[in-house]
Design an enzyme around this catalytic site. Sequence first.
Site, mmCIF file in Angstrom:
data_model
loop_
_atom_site.group_PDB
_atom_site.id
_atom_site.type_symbol
_atom_site.label_atom_id
_atom_site.label_comp_id
_atom_site.label_asym_id
_atom_site.label_seq_id
_atom_site.Cartn_x
_atom_site.Cartn_y
_atom_site.Cartn_z
ATOM 1 N N ASN A 9 0.871 -1.179 0.000
ATOM 2 C CA ASN A 9 0.000 0.000 0.000
ATOM 3 C C ASN A 9 0.904 1.224 0.000
ATOM 4 O O ASN A 9 1.492 1.558 1.019
ATOM 5 C CB ASN A 9 -0.895 -0.033 1.254
ATOM 6 C CG ASN A 9 -1.745 1.218 1.379
ATOM 7 O OD1 ASN A 9 -1.776 2.062 0.468
ATOM 8 N ND2 ASN A 9 -2.429 1.358 2.503
ATOM 9 N N TRP A 10 1.013 1.852 -1.164
ATOM 10 C CA TRP A 10 1.928 2.991 -1.286
ATOM 11 C C TRP A 10 1.387 4.239 -0.598
ATOM 12 O O TRP A 10 2.094 5.216 -0.445
ATOM 13 C CB TRP A 10 2.191 3.297 -2.756
ATOM 14 C CG TRP A 10 2.990 2.254 -3.497
ATOM 15 C CD1 TRP A 10 3.387 1.022 -3.034
ATOM 16 C CD2 TRP A 10 3.498 2.363 -4.833
ATOM 17 N NE1 TRP A 10 4.103 0.368 -3.997
ATOM 18 C CE2 TRP A 10 4.196 1.161 -5.116
ATOM 19 C CE3 TRP A 10 3.432 3.350 -5.813
ATOM 20 C CZ2 TRP A 10 4.815 0.934 -6.349
ATOM 21 C CZ3 TRP A 10 4.042 3.127 -7.036
ATOM 22 C CH2 TRP A 10 4.731 1.937 -7.304
ATOM 23 N N LYS A 11 0.107 4.233 -0.230
ATOM 24 C CA LYS A 11 -0.546 5.408 0.364
ATOM 25 C C LYS A 11 -0.320 6.629 -0.535
ATOM 26 O O LYS A 11 -0.264 6.475 -1.753
ATOM 27 C CB LYS A 11 -0.055 5.609 1.791
ATOM 28 C CG LYS A 11 -0.199 4.315 2.618
ATOM 29 C CD LYS A 11 -0.002 4.491 4.090
ATOM 30 C CE LYS A 11 -0.167 3.138 4.789
ATOM 31 N NZ LYS A 11 -0.049 3.220 6.236
ATOM 32 N N HIS A 97 -9.462 1.161 4.933
ATOM 33 C CA HIS A 97 -8.177 1.329 5.627
ATOM 34 C C HIS A 97 -8.391 2.231 6.847
ATOM 35 O O HIS A 97 -9.204 3.159 6.801
ATOM 36 C CB HIS A 97 -7.138 1.938 4.676
ATOM 37 C CG HIS A 97 -5.756 1.869 5.245
ATOM 38 N ND1 HIS A 97 -5.308 2.779 6.180
ATOM 39 C CD2 HIS A 97 -4.744 0.985 5.048
ATOM 40 C CE1 HIS A 97 -4.054 2.450 6.518
ATOM 41 N NE2 HIS A 97 -3.703 1.376 5.851
ATOM 42 N N GLU A 99 -6.785 4.601 7.934
ATOM 43 C CA GLU A 99 -6.595 6.032 7.656
ATOM 44 C C GLU A 99 -7.854 6.628 7.020
ATOM 45 O O GLU A 99 -8.174 7.795 7.243
ATOM 46 C CB GLU A 99 -5.354 6.213 6.764
ATOM 47 C CG GLU A 99 -4.082 5.963 7.555
ATOM 48 C CD GLU A 99 -2.924 5.371 6.758
ATOM 49 O OE1 GLU A 99 -2.927 5.453 5.522
ATOM 50 O OE2 GLU A 99 -2.011 4.814 7.406
ATOM 51 N N GLU A 169 -5.205 -4.841 10.458
ATOM 52 C CA GLU A 169 -4.130 -3.874 10.671
ATOM 53 C C GLU A 169 -4.370 -3.124 11.981
ATOM 54 O O GLU A 169 -5.137 -2.155 12.002
ATOM 55 C CB GLU A 169 -4.098 -2.857 9.527
ATOM 56 C CG GLU A 169 -3.912 -3.451 8.154
ATOM 57 C CD GLU A 169 -3.341 -2.435 7.174
ATOM 58 O OE1 GLU A 169 -2.278 -2.710 6.620
ATOM 59 O OE2 GLU A 169 -3.934 -1.359 7.007
ATOM 60 N N GLY A 175 2.884 2.206 10.713
ATOM 61 C CA GLY A 175 3.854 3.293 10.575
ATOM 62 C C GLY A 175 4.589 3.636 11.857
ATOM 63 O O GLY A 175 5.245 4.666 11.951
ATOM 64 N N SER A 215 3.679 -2.294 10.166
ATOM 65 C CA SER A 215 5.141 -2.383 10.313
ATOM 66 C C SER A 215 5.706 -3.749 9.927
ATOM 67 O O SER A 215 6.611 -4.262 10.587
ATOM 68 C CB SER A 215 5.562 -1.998 11.740
ATOM 69 O OG SER A 215 5.204 -0.650 12.011
ATOM 70 N N GLY A 236 2.901 -1.158 4.201
ATOM 71 C CA GLY A 236 2.949 0.270 3.903
ATOM 72 C C GLY A 236 4.371 0.715 3.603
ATOM 73 O O GLY A 236 4.882 0.510 2.497
ATOM 74 N N GLY A 237 5.016 1.305 4.591
ATOM 75 C CA GLY A 237 6.344 1.914 4.422
ATOM 76 C C GLY A 237 7.343 1.056 3.659
ATOM 77 O O GLY A 237 8.020 1.543 2.751
HETATM 78 P P1 13P Z 1 3.182 0.278 7.602
HETATM 79 O O1 13P Z 1 3.671 -0.996 6.963
HETATM 80 O O2 13P Z 1 3.916 1.501 7.140
HETATM 81 O O3 13P Z 1 3.106 0.155 9.089
HETATM 82 O O4 13P Z 1 1.668 0.493 7.086
HETATM 83 C C1 13P Z 1 0.772 -0.550 7.163
HETATM 84 C C2 13P Z 1 -0.428 -0.168 6.405
HETATM 85 O O5 13P Z 1 -1.162 0.720 6.789
HETATM 86 C C3 13P Z 1 -0.705 -0.891 5.149
HETATM 87 O O6 13P Z 1 -1.978 -0.628 4.683
#
Ligand code: 13P
Length: 252
Positions: A9-11, A97, A99, A169, A175, A215, A236-237
């Site tokens: 997930n590149w956000k 998600h 967020e 998640e 993050g 993470s 994510g990251g």
């Molecule tokens: P991180 O891997 O950066 O913690 O993010 C997880 C995430 O929100 C994937 O959708």
Amino acid sequence: MRTKIVAGNWKMNKTSAEAKALTSEVISLHGAEVKSPTKVILCVPFPFLQQSKEQTANTPVAVGAQNCSEHESGAYTGEVSAAMLKSLGIPYVILGHSERRQYFQESGAQLARKVDRALAHQLIPIFCCGEPLEIREQGTHEALVRKQVAEGLFHLAPEAISGIIIAYEPVWAIGTGKTATTQQAQDMHAVIRKELAGKYGNVVSEKIPILYGGSVKPDNARELFSCPDVDGGLVGGASLKARDFVDIIKGA
Ligand code: 13P
């Protein structure tokens, strides 16, 4: 046996040129190093969908979106419909998600409608659930996640829910560099699977992939993905670096 899935997930990251470079690096490292049948999905920002889709044509790497509207079409300035994604040939869409739930106030009822729109256009939702830190500390995390899953998905017929992907998640692990322990991840995934079994029976519940997100890194992926109910990850990251992302895929 469920096939493992690793989705990035590149956000809201990368420019067009950077997205192009990252997609091509993932394709080439994956092609050179990964022999497993693990499904790989890049959930890129809307403006890069077409480009990444073209780059990944005839490769085992798939592309997904990060959201879609609960409306079919019309006067919803700035929104992107499931039909639009389908018309680009995009097979996956992340929905719910944390967020989106937190910063855009997406509710359970709204997410249920988004799931319906996605399925109506043969998109596969990657439906997210997970508790914030204060809920974990209160000890009501299992109840909240069960509620999120029920609100978003339990209106579906067994054939429809069989085609979706769930991602657990925990918000406190997103993050933050703080990963759920394998025990915490496995426990919650088992709770989700039991909830699915209670509603739809074991045959359906055993089919549904449940990914862990929060993470995930190259050094913890293998252990997390070895839990019996953890069917891969939503990353994510670490998905923003091809080297790390492909190492995570190798952990599956
Ligand atoms: P991180 O891997 O950066 O913690 O993010 C997880 C995430 O929100 C994937 O959708």
